[in-house]
Design a protein around this motif. Structure first.
Motif, PDB file in Angstrom:
ATOM      1  N   ASP A  18       1.295   2.672   3.560  1.00 53.62           N
ATOM      2  CA  ASP A  18       0.726   3.725   3.379  1.00 53.62           C
ATOM      3  C   ASP A  18       1.548   5.029   3.361  1.00 53.62           C
ATOM      4  OD1 ASP A  18      -1.749   5.485   2.778  1.00 53.62           O
ATOM      5  OD2 ASP A  18      -2.422   5.163   4.743  1.00 53.62           O
ATOM      6  N   HIS A  55       1.630   5.356  -1.600  1.00 54.30           N
ATOM      7  CA  HIS A  55       1.349   6.604  -2.556  1.00 54.30           C
ATOM      8  C   HIS A  55       2.713   7.201  -3.032  1.00 54.30           C
ATOM      9  CE1 HIS A  55      -2.833   6.848  -0.857  1.00 54.30           C
ATOM     10  NE2 HIS A  55      -2.284   6.032   0.136  1.00 54.30           N
ATOM     11  N   MET A  95      -1.065   3.053  -5.043  1.00 59.76           N
ATOM     12  CA  MET A  95      -2.372   3.635  -4.975  1.00 59.76           C
ATOM     13  C   MET A  95      -2.928   4.631  -6.060  1.00 59.76           C
ATOM     14  SD  MET A  95      -4.223   2.426  -2.573  1.00 59.76           S
ATOM     15  CE  MET A  95      -3.378   0.901  -2.100  1.00 59.76           C
ATOM     16  N   HIS A 122       0.725  -1.190  -0.093  1.00 63.37           N
ATOM     17  CA  HIS A 122       0.231   0.113   0.046  1.00 63.37           C
ATOM     18  C   HIS A 122       1.021   1.362  -0.002  1.00 63.37           C
ATOM     19  CE1 HIS A 122      -3.625   2.122   1.423  1.00 63.37           C
ATOM     20  NE2 HIS A 122      -2.777   2.898   1.321  1.00 63.37           N
ATOM     21  N   HIS A 128      -4.599  -0.708   5.553  1.00 62.77           N
ATOM     22  CA  HIS A 128      -4.304   0.170   6.563  1.00 62.77           C
ATOM     23  C   HIS A 128      -5.413  -0.081   8.074  1.00 62.77           C
ATOM     24  CE1 HIS A 128      -6.893   2.819   4.829  1.00 62.77           C
ATOM     25  NE2 HIS A 128      -5.973   3.408   4.099  1.00 62.77           N
TER      26      HIS A 128
END
Ligand code: NCD
Ligand code: ZN
Length: 352
Positions: free
Chosen positions: A246, A14, A38, A12, A173
């Motif tokens: 994340d 970004h 993402m 996960h 998450h």
């Protein structure tokens, strides 16, 4: 002391777009073999064509001499069609579809307003074997912000997995004891990622000596008993729980603002932060399964063939990194971390 692991993956992540890519992709590529990217760009990545073009831009930001594979995702909207899903799964480069409830988090305005509108698409995903990644928080303003995950699970996730029993679902998450219990008790089709910051911090971090915008993310940090439940899950050896950082870069101005946005940047030290959390729990021997084995096993992908070595060595996190003409404040800026990834020397740049 050294610790050698199968090379881990980040399930996960970004990385944004344009010049931000060049700033953040090297951090992840130096540690991880692959990462689930993402799709919450502006505008979001909703088609396979967009995902493949984005993949090329990410690859262009990987430093020379490093092999790193971005695993792409599509952003589910009310308009996504079954054909979009078939195109994605035949591409072999789109690995999953991300469900953001509209308004739940950063760049989620184009998200789903009513899950029942996506049933035809979920049915196709179930048939095609394409996993659904869920930002599991309700947006109902009546629901306390600290309860949004557990309310989403009972209102939406439990009915969804009952309706689509073969659909693979990742509760992204996970942040609560209730989330951990739900995933643990759910069928083998359901898994969860856990961030390093939710393993290391509780909600006090947001208020330490004043309001701390760099400790604000969504789902928001929870109380200590929830952190303990996450740590127990991550170190339990249960293959339903695996690494998803994340890491979410934002410029300093966007964070230190009257309406500071959600997102914590951890890619600069992702594996080191997990190693710290596992060591504190006396479970370093469980890190490899969590970081390097359970993720690819769930996604049906091979585990990485190479390895990475961490060494016990103090180092100071920089106060900031450059980002898009501004700066980025990483988690634990200016503080000392105790684990460090041993970097293999990069291949020498080719001279003409
Ligand atoms: C993420 C972002 O900035 O894109 N922010 C965050 O706080 N985690 C979005 C998300 O994953 O919710
Ligand atoms: Zn995220």
């Amino acid at each position: 002391m050294e610790l050698t692991l199968t090379r881990p993956d980040d399930w996960h992540l970004h990385v944004r777009d344009a010049d931000a890519l060049a700033a953040v992709v090297p951090h992840t590529a130096q540690q991880f073999g692959r990462a689930i990217i993402m799709p919450n760009l502006q505008p979001p990545v909703t088609t396979t064509k967009q995902a493949l073009a984005y993949r090329e831009r990410i690859l262009a930001a990987v430093p020379e001499g490093i092999r790193f594979t971005p695993l792409m995702t599509l952003y589910l909207t009310n308009q996504t069609t079954a054909d979009d899903i078939i195109e994605a799964s035949t591409s072999k480069r789109v690995q999953a579809v991300k469900l953001y409830p509209a308004g739940a988090t950063t760049h989620s305005a184009a998200g789903v307003t009513d899950i029942s509108k996506t049933y035809a698409v979920l049915e196709t995903m179930e048939a095609q074997g394409l996993p659904l990644l869920v930002h599991a928080e309700v947006t109902d303003p009546q629901v306390d912000v600290f309860d949004r995950e557990q309310v989403f699970i009972s209102r939406h996730l439990e009915p969804l997995i009952a309706r689509f029993p073969k659909l693979r679902v990742v509760l992204e998450h996970v942040t609560t004891r209730e989330g951990v219990q739900f995933v643990s008790g759910a069928p083998a089709t359901v898994a969860a990622t856990i961030t390093a910051h939710h393993l290391l911090l509780n909600r006090n971090a947001m208020f330490r000596g004043g309001l701390q915008p760099h400790a604000y993310c969504l789902p928001v940090l929870k109380r200590e008993s929830h952190r303990e439940a996450l740590l127990t899950a991550a170190t339990s050896g249960n293959s339903k729980f695996f690494l998803g950082s994340d890491s979410a870069p934002h410029t300093r101005e966007r964070k230190e603002s009257t309406c500071g946005c959600a997102g914590i940047y951890t890619a600069h030290a992702a594996l080191e932060l997990y190693a710290q959390a596992f060591e504190d729990a006396g479970a370093l021997d469980r890190l490899e399964d969590f970081a390097s084995h359970f993720g690819p096993d769930f996604y049906g992908l091979p585990r990485n063939a190479d390895s990475i070595t961490l060494e016990k060595q103090d180092w100071q996190v920089p106060d900031s990194y450059p980002l898009s003409g501004s700066s980025l404040v990483p988690l634990f800026a200016g503080e000392t971390l105790h684990w460090r990834v041993k970097q293999k020397p990069l291949a020498r740049p080719q001279t003409l």
